[in-house]
Design an enzyme around this catalytic site. Sequence first.
Site, PDB file in Angstrom:
ATOM      1  N   VAL A 240       0.857  -1.180   0.000  1.00 15.40           N
ATOM      2  CA  VAL A 240       0.000   0.000   0.000  1.00 15.40           C
ATOM      3  C   VAL A 240       0.894   1.231   0.000  1.00 15.40           C
ATOM      4  CG1 VAL A 240      -1.759   1.308   1.263  1.00 15.40           C
ATOM      5  CG2 VAL A 240      -1.833  -1.196   1.260  1.00 15.40           C
ATOM      6  N   CYS A 241       0.520   2.223  -0.776  1.00 17.96           N
ATOM      7  CA  CYS A 241       1.226   3.501  -0.812  1.00 17.96           C
ATOM      8  C   CYS A 241       2.707   3.261  -1.186  1.00 17.96           C
ATOM      9  CB  CYS A 241       1.065   4.205   0.537  1.00 17.96           C
ATOM     10  SG  CYS A 241       1.410   5.987   0.528  1.00 17.96           S
ATOM     11  N   THR A 242       3.626   3.918  -0.513  1.00 20.00           N
ATOM     12  CA  THR A 242       5.035   3.796  -0.887  1.00 20.00           C
ATOM     13  C   THR A 242       5.669   2.504  -0.396  1.00 20.00           C
ATOM     14  OG1 THR A 242       5.622   5.137   1.045  1.00 20.00           O
ATOM     15  CG2 THR A 242       5.421   6.277  -1.080  1.00 20.00           C
TER      16      THR A 242
ATOM     17  N   GLY B 277      -1.574  -1.037  -3.906  1.00 21.08           N
ATOM     18  CA  GLY B 277      -2.543   0.034  -3.729  1.00 21.08           C
ATOM     19  C   GLY B 277      -1.851   1.376  -3.793  1.00 21.08           C
ATOM     20  N   ALA B 278      -2.586   2.389  -4.203  1.00 20.71           N
ATOM     21  CA  ALA B 278      -2.047   3.748  -4.283  1.00 20.71           C
ATOM     22  C   ALA B 278      -1.958   4.344  -2.870  1.00 20.71           C
ATOM     23  CB  ALA B 278      -2.898   4.587  -5.232  1.00 20.71           C
TER      24      ALA B 278
END
Length: 234
Positions: free
Chosen positions: A103-105, A152-153
């Site tokens: 998720v994310c970075t 996921g962004a």
Amino acid sequence: MSPTPIRIGLLLFPKLTQLDLTGPAEVFGRVPGAELHFLWKTTDPVTSDSGLRLLPTTTFADCPPLDVICVPGGPGQIELMEDQETLGFLRRIAPGCRLVTSVCTGSLVLGAAGLLRGYRATSHWSSIDQLAALGAEPVAERVVRDRNRITGAGVTSGIDFALTVMADLVGEDQAKAAQLQLEYDPEPPFQTGSPRVAPPELVATMRERIAPFIARRRAATERAAAGLATRPDA
């Protein structure tokens, strides 16, 4: 005879963004038969970027084989990209996983471990371009799946991401029921949650505000990419 548990590991680390972790964990906890492992080097508390203290349940050394590994993001991701103990753990555990996720970075950490080379992936909008240096193909979508990689962004996309993973593990009907139970029916008060919809002047202001931090992250990504270039197995 008890059914075989679905083992899901979620990585903890100092200065992670807690919603990257706790959003998916809230969904994964509703997977029938799920066994959640909150992973870190020790079982000492880990402090998030907002000051929330989180308690690991399983060390890297004691981690059983997993069905899913999930790596969240957050400011501490910069240091994690050069943390050889963590990267080594991810390289060791990922081949046995049904799904390798982030998720994310957190996707940049997977990339630093050499686990996204040749895969489509996403990340937070401010840093998605950095995936290319790590051999991934950046895709600006909220959830991206490529074979057994699901990413996921930014931050809040972790719930969308986790419902996608849940559907893969136990079917859409179970995931839909979890979404209803969580009343996940977002109606944000402002249409500013993505550079695609936010006013250009707001996006420009935010990019300027976070530029020094993004420069630090980019430098870490470049170092990780250079390290991967020397690893024939990555």
